[in-house]
Design an enzyme around this catalytic site. Structure first.
Site, PDB file in Angstrom:
ATOM      1  N   GLU A   1       0.877  -1.177   0.000  1.00  0.00           N
ATOM      2  CA  GLU A   1       0.000   0.000   0.000  1.00  0.00           C
ATOM      3  C   GLU A   1       0.906   1.215   0.000  1.00  0.00           C
ATOM      4  O   GLU A   1       1.669   1.433   0.939  1.00  0.00           O
ATOM      5  CB  GLU A   1      -0.839   0.059   1.279  1.00  0.00           C
ATOM      6  CG  GLU A   1      -1.977  -0.924   1.333  1.00  0.00           C
ATOM      7  CD  GLU A   1      -2.728  -0.841   2.664  1.00  0.00           C
ATOM      8  OE1 GLU A   1      -3.481  -1.779   2.945  1.00  0.00           O
ATOM      9  OE2 GLU A   1      -2.526   0.139   3.425  1.00  0.00           O
TER      10      GLU A   1
ATOM     11  N   ASP B   1      -5.063   9.990  10.170  1.00  0.00           N
ATOM     12  CA  ASP B   1      -3.735   9.465  10.495  1.00  0.00           C
ATOM     13  C   ASP B   1      -3.176  10.046  11.776  1.00  0.00           C
ATOM     14  O   ASP B   1      -3.384  11.218  12.092  1.00  0.00           O
ATOM     15  CB  ASP B   1      -2.767   9.743   9.341  1.00  0.00           C
ATOM     16  CG  ASP B   1      -3.023   8.811   8.172  1.00  0.00           C
ATOM     17  OD1 ASP B   1      -2.942   7.583   8.384  1.00  0.00           O
ATOM     18  OD2 ASP B   1      -3.336   9.290   7.073  1.00  0.00           O
TER      19      ASP B   1
END
Lengths: 270, 409
Positions: A49, A60
């Site tokens: 990824e 995040d």
């Protein structure tokens, strides 16, 4: 069969769980990213990824936020990320590569143009954190034209009715976000993951990968026997950040962790 | 229905549609973790807006706690001075806590209470929404955490201390540009982590559906009062409404009751910073492109790669790269017009209102004043311009003082 489905299929035949690794494209610099991708594959990663840097990574944690800031500081954008995938493909035509990130860079590039370029560069799938299936109709149809798999997310808070819809539009696999929180947060609760996966796997034939909260061989092994894929992100990105000035040491430490997880997972599923 | 609007003859006030969209704008672009919470919020909101007890509790608090209704004040000296249209000011600065932000916070705190949440979080730029959130948290006995960019904490230290006195925890955000947009990202990170017991009080008409709708609805009291007051005081509807637009909650609150009065011009004023051509501004409706940020599709300040740009405005409350999706929709349908006013013009308007009317406006509201007063000067004496005075300027005194070379800290 797409490269992504093929990969899960062959791991399944071997009785193994796929190891999915995440890194931010361009962290710490564009040249290192492609060689890190190759090194991770050699160390035992099955799927990559590649994080697409975005200025406002709202899902995040601090580790990936810092990596994104390092990458943006190098001027990395979606088109640059696509070039990295293309370069990776010069030497590796087997390993599936997914782009992971936020929808705005794709939205601004235009979904049709993105699909065309991504296909040309050898991208296999997308994971867009802030694009639930309800908002993804146009992108999905563009991706379908070029056989790129849109991967959607399931969360601990996802109801069965929603999960059914999500699994219907997801391609390649579905990604179970194993805890309520941001990337790099606390450790996951294995028995909770087990219950959820049992419920979700009754709803779909797609492979299910588990991410968030997996940081070492032990956590990877614990999930390996429950899921079809295990995703590790922040733990690797942290090592990349710590060794940003020394690419030899960086590659070595990243590969050590990938190998540790590979071996722990294989032992758990043997 | 009048047909003054090219191509749009439908009922504009019926938006958003069932999926939370205003045309292509709005929507729900969030991580899967939050989808269930937004669904629950939407269902709760839809149920409670039709619940007499909820509605009367909200209205009761607006009267007795906020101090509504706020006056519609005829600025006679200013009007005489400029010699044009009559200028009226909607005095949201007189609300408890000093701005319109409290209207929405009361509504959302009542929602949080009804949903059994024990903790509220908020993002803030100038600190007005943070103060309003901390205030209602104290009023309803909820734990409160406010996220604020470290740059904004520097320039709004008075409001930071106010929030602390109200019992809120203020967390500095040091990522990205360290301003409002980063505070909003950080609040979303908190929410995904604590979604079980936490309610996120978004301060403007942005964010994922149903926030743009519910914030607008809670703020729409501004326009309903204004419409009634204007009819009562002048016997007619206004010709023009003017309000500043950062995220756009005071403007949406004023405009909403007038959407179907097609003869009333609606003008939103963005922050042109040091000038639209300098790049140092916060005017996405004037100079932005369409994109997705913080849960909705709207106009954004972004580069050709879809990265969000840093913004600049003298007023922290307008210093945001996005704008509420309903404004994007009203721009495209041409129901509303969006202009921009520079820092210096806003400062001049700030000083003028102090001297002419004895009213100290917030620097945010000063943008609306600057444009509204200029426009009024070009209009006929029988015409009416209403400017939304969304907040008071006490919080900005040290900024203006610094420009005058005076340190008051």
């Amino acid at each position: 069969m797409s490269r992504l489905s093929g990969c899960f299929e062959s791991r399944k035949i071997e009785g193994k769980t796929a190891l999915i690794v995440y890194l931010v494209a361009g962290d710490p610099d564009p040249k290192t990213t492609v060689s890190l991708m190759h090194a991770m594959v050699s160390a035992g990663a099955d799927i990559i990824e590649l994080g697409v840097p975005f200025t406002d990574p709202e899902a995040d944690g601090p580790v990936i936020q810092s990596a994104v800031e390092r990458a943006l500081g190098q001027g990395i954008n979606l088109s640059g990320v696509l070039e990295m995938v293309s370069e990776f493909r010069n030497d590796d035509s087997q390993t599936p590569v997914l782009l992971m990130g936020y929808v705005n860079p794709l939205e601004v590039m235009g979904y049709a143009r993105f699909a065309e370029l991504a296909s040309k560069c050898g991208v296999d799938g997308t994971i867009l954190v802030n694009l639930p299936p309800e908002e993804a109709e146009i992108l999905n149809s563009e991706l379908a034209h070029v056989d790129i798999d849109p991967v959607y997310l399931l969360a601990p808070t996802t109801t069965a009715a929603r999960a059914r819809k999500i699994c219907k539009v997801s391609r390649g696999f579905v990604y179970y976000v194993s805890l309520k929180g941001i990337t790099g947060a606390a450790s996951l609760d294995v028995s909770d993951v087990e219950d959820k996966l049992a419920a979700f796997s009754r709803l779909t034939d797609l492979p299910i990968a588990v991410g968030f909260g997996i940081k070492d061989g032990d956590t990877a092994a614990a999930v390996a026997s429950l899921a079809d894929g295990v995703v590790v992100g922040s733990a690797l990105v942290k090592l990349i950040g710590e060794h940003a000035g020394n690419s030899v040491e960086m590659t070595a430490s990243v590969c050590r962790l990938v190998t540790e997880m590979r071996q722990a997972m294989d032992a758990a599923t043997a | 229905m009048s047909k003054t609007l090219s191509g749009i003859n439908e009922n504009l006030s019926a938006y958003p549609d069932a999926s939370g969209h205003f045309g292509i704008y709005g929507g729900r672009f969030v991580s899967e973790i939050l989808m269930a919470a937004l669904q629950e919020l939407e269902e709760t909101y839809n149920r409670l807006t039709n619940d007499d007890d909820f509605v009367s509790e909200f209205e009761n608090d607006l009267i007795h706690y906020v101090g509504r209704q706020s006056p519609l004040y005829f600025a006679q000296r200013l009007t005489n001075h400029i010699g044009g249209a009559k200028i009226f000011l909607k005095r949201e600065d007189l609300n408890h806590t000093g701005s319109h932000k409290i209207n929405n916070c009361i509504g959302q705190a009542l929602l949080a209470k009804n949903m059994g949440k024990s903790r509220v979080i908020a993002e803030t730029g100038a600190g007005q929404h943070g103060v309003a959130t901390a205030t209602v948290a104290a009023r309803f006995g909820l734990k409160c955490q406010v996220y604020m960019g470290s740059v904004d904490i520097e320039r709004q230290s008075l409001n930071v201390y106010r929030m602390k006195l109200l019992g809120a925890e203020v967390t500095p955000v040091t990522s990205g540009s360290k301003t409002l947009k980063d505070a909003m990202s950080e609040a979303m990170r908190d929410w995904v982590t604590n979604v079980d017991d936490t309610y996120y009080i978004i301060g403007t008409v942005a964010g994922p559906h149903p926030y743009p709708k519910l914030v607008r609805d809670f703020q729409s009291v501004i326009g309903r009062e204004t419409r009634q007051q204007c009819l009562a005081q002048t016997g007619s509807l206004p010709d023009v409404l003017v309000a500043c637009v950062g995220g756009g909650s005071n403007a949406m609150g004023l405009f909403y009751a007038f959407l179907e009065d097609r003869e009333v011009r609606l003008i939103g004023v963005e922050a042109a910073g040091t000038g639209l051509d300098t790049g140092l501004h916060a005017a996405p409706l004037n100079r932005g492109e369409v994109g997705v940020l913080h849960g909705n599709r709207t106009y954004l300040m972004e580069d050709e790669h879809g990265q969000i740009l840093d913004t600049h405005s003298i007023s922290a409350g307008l210093d945001y790269p996005g704008v509420g999706p309903e404004h994007a929709w009203l721009k495209d349908t041409k129901r509303a017009e969006y202009v921009a006013v520079e820092d210096q013009q806003a400062l001049d308007a700030f000083r003028q209102l102090n001297l002419m009317e004895g009213i100290m406006p917030a620097l945010e509201s000063s943008h609306a004043l600057a444009y509204g007063v200029q426009l009024a000067s070009e209009m006929d004496r029988e015409q009416i311009v209403i400017i939304n005075l969304s907040g008071r300027g006490d919080k900005d005194i040290h900024i203006v003082a610094a420009i005058d070379g005076i340190s008051i800290e």
